[in-house]
Motif scaffolding. Structure first.
Motif, mmCIF file in Angstrom:
data_model
loop_
_atom_site.group_PDB
_atom_site.id
_atom_site.type_symbol
_atom_site.label_atom_id
_atom_site.label_comp_id
_atom_site.label_asym_id
_atom_site.label_seq_id
_atom_site.Cartn_x
_atom_site.Cartn_y
_atom_site.Cartn_z
ATOM 1 N N THR A 122 15.354 -81.383 -17.972
ATOM 2 C CA THR A 122 15.831 -81.824 -19.276
ATOM 3 C C THR A 122 17.261 -82.318 -19.108
ATOM 4 O OG1 THR A 122 14.473 -80.172 -20.411
ATOM 5 C CG2 THR A 122 16.279 -81.163 -21.660
ATOM 6 N N ILE A 123 17.511 -83.557 -19.488
ATOM 7 C CA ILE A 123 18.857 -84.123 -19.398
ATOM 8 C C ILE A 123 19.424 -84.173 -20.815
ATOM 9 C CG2 ILE A 123 20.286 -86.014 -18.556
ATOM 10 C CD1 ILE A 123 18.537 -84.618 -16.409
ATOM 11 N N PHE A 124 20.442 -83.372 -21.043
ATOM 12 C CA PHE A 124 21.042 -83.334 -22.368
ATOM 13 C C PHE A 124 22.013 -84.491 -22.540
ATOM 14 C CE2 PHE A 124 19.491 -79.028 -21.654
ATOM 15 C CZ PHE A 124 18.719 -78.870 -22.805
ATOM 16 N N THR A 125 22.288 -84.814 -23.771
ATOM 17 C CA THR A 125 22.994 -86.048 -24.100
ATOM 18 C C THR A 125 24.419 -86.071 -23.571
ATOM 19 O OG1 THR A 125 21.596 -86.180 -26.054
ATOM 20 C CG2 THR A 125 23.519 -87.618 -26.023
ATOM 21 N N TYR A 126 25.017 -84.905 -23.442
ATOM 22 C CA TYR A 126 26.361 -84.859 -22.845
ATOM 23 C C TYR A 126 26.530 -83.572 -22.049
ATOM 24 C CZ TYR A 126 27.775 -81.757 -26.718
ATOM 25 O OH TYR A 126 27.870 -80.720 -27.617
ATOM 26 N N ASN A 127 27.491 -83.599 -21.133
ATOM 27 C CA ASN A 127 27.799 -82.448 -20.282
ATOM 28 C C ASN A 127 26.562 -81.973 -19.510
ATOM 29 O OD1 ASN A 127 29.920 -80.541 -19.445
ATOM 30 N ND2 ASN A 127 28.616 -78.987 -20.375
ATOM 31 N N SER A 128 25.791 -82.927 -19.002
ATOM 32 C CA SER A 128 24.557 -82.607 -18.287
ATOM 33 C C SER A 128 24.483 -83.456 -17.026
ATOM 34 C CB SER A 128 23.355 -82.891 -19.190
ATOM 35 O OG SER A 128 22.143 -82.449 -18.620
ATOM 36 N N CYS A 129 23.984 -82.876 -15.954
ATOM 37 C CA CYS A 129 23.839 -83.594 -14.688
ATOM 38 C C CYS A 129 22.565 -84.441 -14.748
ATOM 39 C CB CYS A 129 23.778 -82.605 -13.537
ATOM 40 S SG CYS A 129 23.513 -83.369 -11.913
ATOM 41 N N ASP A 130 22.728 -85.750 -14.724
ATOM 42 C CA ASP A 130 21.592 -86.668 -14.859
ATOM 43 C C ASP A 130 20.969 -86.923 -13.492
ATOM 44 O OD1 ASP A 130 19.768 -88.618 -15.422
ATOM 45 O OD2 ASP A 130 21.141 -89.913 -16.529
ATOM 46 N N VAL A 131 19.931 -86.159 -13.172
ATOM 47 C CA VAL A 131 19.289 -86.267 -11.859
ATOM 48 C C VAL A 131 18.535 -87.584 -11.703
ATOM 49 C CG1 VAL A 131 19.073 -83.772 -11.617
ATOM 50 C CG2 VAL A 131 17.196 -85.057 -12.656
ATOM 51 N N PHE A 132 18.325 -88.299 -12.798
ATOM 52 C CA PHE A 132 17.627 -89.580 -12.726
ATOM 53 C C PHE A 132 18.578 -90.754 -12.482
ATOM 54 C CE2 PHE A 132 15.116 -86.782 -15.484
ATOM 55 C CZ PHE A 132 13.918 -86.771 -14.792
ATOM 56 N N HIS A 133 19.884 -90.475 -12.528
ATOM 57 C CA HIS A 133 20.879 -91.530 -12.330
ATOM 58 C C HIS A 133 22.032 -91.017 -11.468
ATOM 59 C CE1 HIS A 133 18.746 -92.858 -16.018
ATOM 60 N NE2 HIS A 133 18.852 -94.032 -15.430
ATOM 61 N N GLY A 134 21.680 -90.636 -10.249
ATOM 62 C CA GLY A 134 22.687 -90.289 -9.259
ATOM 63 C C GLY A 134 23.483 -89.041 -9.559
ATOM 64 N N ASN A 135 22.938 -88.130 -10.345
ATOM 65 C CA ASN A 135 23.608 -86.869 -10.695
ATOM 66 C C ASN A 135 24.928 -87.076 -11.443
ATOM 67 O OD1 ASN A 135 21.596 -85.249 -9.529
ATOM 68 N ND2 ASN A 135 22.558 -85.388 -7.516
ATOM 69 N N GLU A 136 25.052 -88.220 -12.118
ATOM 70 C CA GLU A 136 26.287 -88.431 -12.878
ATOM 71 C C GLU A 136 26.279 -87.587 -14.143
ATOM 72 O OE1 GLU A 136 25.573 -92.392 -15.546
ATOM 73 O OE2 GLU A 136 25.846 -92.756 -13.407
ATOM 74 N N ASN A 137 27.470 -87.243 -14.602
ATOM 75 C CA ASN A 137 27.614 -86.460 -15.822
ATOM 76 C C ASN A 137 27.284 -87.333 -17.037
ATOM 77 O OD1 ASN A 137 28.390 -84.100 -17.327
ATOM 78 N ND2 ASN A 137 30.293 -85.140 -17.856
ATOM 79 N N THR A 138 26.586 -86.767 -18.004
ATOM 80 C CA THR A 138 26.273 -87.535 -19.206
ATOM 81 C C THR A 138 27.420 -87.437 -20.213
ATOM 82 O OG1 THR A 138 25.062 -85.665 -20.175
ATOM 83 C CG2 THR A 138 23.783 -87.306 -18.951
ATOM 84 N N TYR A 139 27.632 -88.535 -20.917
ATOM 85 C CA TYR A 139 28.646 -88.607 -21.967
ATOM 86 C C TYR A 139 27.954 -88.914 -23.297
ATOM 87 C CZ TYR A 139 31.992 -88.928 -18.108
ATOM 88 O OH TYR A 139 32.737 -88.685 -16.982
ATOM 89 N N GLY A 140 28.431 -88.262 -24.352
ATOM 90 C CA GLY A 140 27.732 -88.306 -25.617
ATOM 91 C C GLY A 140 28.190 -89.353 -26.605
ATOM 92 N N GLY A 141 27.978 -89.034 -27.871
ATOM 93 C CA GLY A 141 28.067 -90.018 -28.937
ATOM 94 C C GLY A 141 29.429 -90.294 -29.511
ATOM 95 N N TYR A 142 30.460 -89.564 -29.095
ATOM 96 C CA TYR A 142 31.808 -89.910 -29.549
ATOM 97 C C TYR A 142 32.262 -91.133 -28.753
ATOM 98 C CZ TYR A 142 32.186 -84.974 -31.244
ATOM 99 O OH TYR A 142 31.996 -83.742 -31.855
ATOM 100 N N SER A 143 31.501 -92.191 -28.861
ATOM 101 C CA SER A 143 31.723 -93.371 -28.023
ATOM 102 C C SER A 143 31.118 -94.598 -28.707
ATOM 103 C CB SER A 143 31.108 -93.163 -26.635
ATOM 104 O OG SER A 143 29.734 -92.843 -26.740
ATOM 105 N N ASN A 144 31.314 -95.752 -28.094
ATOM 106 C CA ASN A 144 30.882 -96.982 -28.754
ATOM 107 C C ASN A 144 29.465 -97.411 -28.410
ATOM 108 O OD1 ASN A 144 31.510 -97.694 -26.113
ATOM 109 N ND2 ASN A 144 32.351 -99.691 -26.674
ATOM 110 N N ASN A 145 28.865 -96.825 -27.349
ATOM 111 C CA ASN A 145 27.493 -97.204 -27.012
ATOM 112 C C ASN A 145 26.826 -96.125 -26.173
ATOM 113 O OD1 ASN A 145 28.281 -97.560 -24.263
ATOM 114 N ND2 ASN A 145 28.890 -99.675 -24.654
ATOM 115 N N ILE A 146 25.517 -96.261 -26.004
ATOM 116 C CA ILE A 146 24.772 -95.341 -25.148
ATOM 117 C C ILE A 146 23.528 -96.059 -24.634
ATOM 118 C CG2 ILE A 146 23.437 -94.309 -27.051
ATOM 119 C CD1 ILE A 146 23.670 -91.611 -25.501
#
Length: 358
Positions: A122-146
């Motif tokens: 399960t990849i959560f929308t922010y503060n989560s290790c995205d194993v499907f995209h190079g283990n990058e940290n996910t960033y959430g909705g306090y932003s301009n796009n996703i």
């Protein structure tokens, strides 16, 4: 074009981050993974502030990964789609809740309970290790796009009140899901423990489902609000001798330490208690084995958001019956003040960030 493409087709993004658990929010530029064949790019219009954002950003549920860009109550406009996308087209409205991916192969994922992925993906929308995209940290909705897989985006009608839709994608599904799980229907007796943002949503859904609803709160400050919503009883004590009613379901939205066993005394035989409120990890909430044994015939369970299919169902139900949280729009520059108000109990409505004011 409403977005900028960087090296390796990554998408330029701007948001607001905490750089440490004691920091204030600051402007933060970063990039998101490229738009895959099954992905959509959403221009974020509104992002709700959930108490989970505060717990996570301040490392109260374990050490966060910094910079931390919170936000899992997202509503916006689709501005690009991958070549295989069929669920959305450019110009549609879409929402994103608490998760953005999962394995899709295990039993729970196939049952659209992606939040409980048995493979731990399960990849959560922010503060989560995205194993499907190079283990990058996910960033959430306090932003301009996703950028998100179309499977994890929620369809939103064009005429929906987008600033009220955003908070439904966490607060809505978190309270809708246990009501459905416990099969609440016309004539059911339901109690809501805690009457903050989650509690108010639980009351609205339970009443619309036909239940007789009671509220347990710390004081009578919001009694008039509860009664105006259609609540039949309002209690400031959960002493079983003072409360004569017995309930089919009690939903606890309490985010501070308490003893769940005292609420089990208020359930009917065969009744259920759902826990959706989470205190900081250092504030222990315990229930003893002996207490459970002596309250046999009653069930207690935790409930974590809801799957994607149920989230879409919740949104459709909410729009049909005009069930929304009370909201207050703020600018990104007011996030710190909103956090202060939420933690001090001064907030009356659910804060929603107008991300077009960045």
């Amino acid at each position: 074009m409403q977005y900028k493409i960087l090296e390796n087709n990554r998408i330029a993004s701007k948001g607001y981050a905490m750089l440490s658990k004691d920091a204030k929010f600051t402007a933060f530029e970063f990039s998101r993974h490229a738009i895959g064949d099954n992905d959509i790019l959403i221009k974020i219009l509104y992002a709700g502030i959930c108490h989970s954002d505060i717990h996570t950003a301040r490392s109260e549920w374990g050490e966060a990964t910094y910079p931390c860009v919170p936000g899992h109550e997202i509503a916006g406009e689709v501005i690009a789609v991958g070549k295989n996308v069929s669920k959305f087209k450019v110009g549609d409205y879409a929402g994103v809740g608490c998760m953005v991916n999962s394995c899709g192969e295990c039993d729970t994922c196939k049952r659209s309970q992606e939040q409980f992925c048995e493979n731990g993906k399960t990849i959560f929308t922010y503060n989560s290790c995205d194993v499907f995209h190079g283990n990058e940290n996910t960033y959430g909705g306090y932003s301009n796009n996703i950028v998100v897989s179309e499977k994890f985006a929620i369809c939103v009608p064009k005429n929906a009140p987008m600033h009220k839709v955003a908070p439904l994608l966490c607060a809505g599904i978190t309270t809708y899901s246990p009501l459905k799980f416990s099969k609440i229907k016309e004539g059911s007796s339901v109690a809501i423990a805690g009457f903050g943002g989650l509690g108010m949503m639980a009351v609205k859904y339970a009443i619309k489902m036909g239940a007789k609803v009671s509220v347990f709160a710390r004081n009578e400050n919001k009694k008039a609000d509860a009664l105006a919503m259609g609540v039949s009883s309002f209690y400031t004590s959960c002493d079983k001798n003072a409360v004569k009613e017995r309930f089919d379901l009690i939903i606890s939205t309490i985010p501070t330490p308490y003893n769940p066993a005292i609420y089990l005394d208020l359930l009917k035989f065969g009744g259920e208690m759902a826990i959706v409120g989470l205190p900081p990890v250092e504030d222990k909430v315990n229930i003893g084995i002996n207490e459970l044994v002596h309250k046999a015939g009653k069930k207690i369970y935790g409930s974590l958001i809801g799957g994607i299919a149920e989230t879409q169902e919740m949104l459709d139900f909410s729009l049909k019956h005009e069930i929304y949280p009370e909201t207050e729009l703020i600018t990104p520059q007011e996030i710190d003040k909103a956090y202060e108000n939420l933690t001090s109990g001064k907030a009356k409505f659910r804060y929603v960030i107008d991300m077009t004011k960045e």
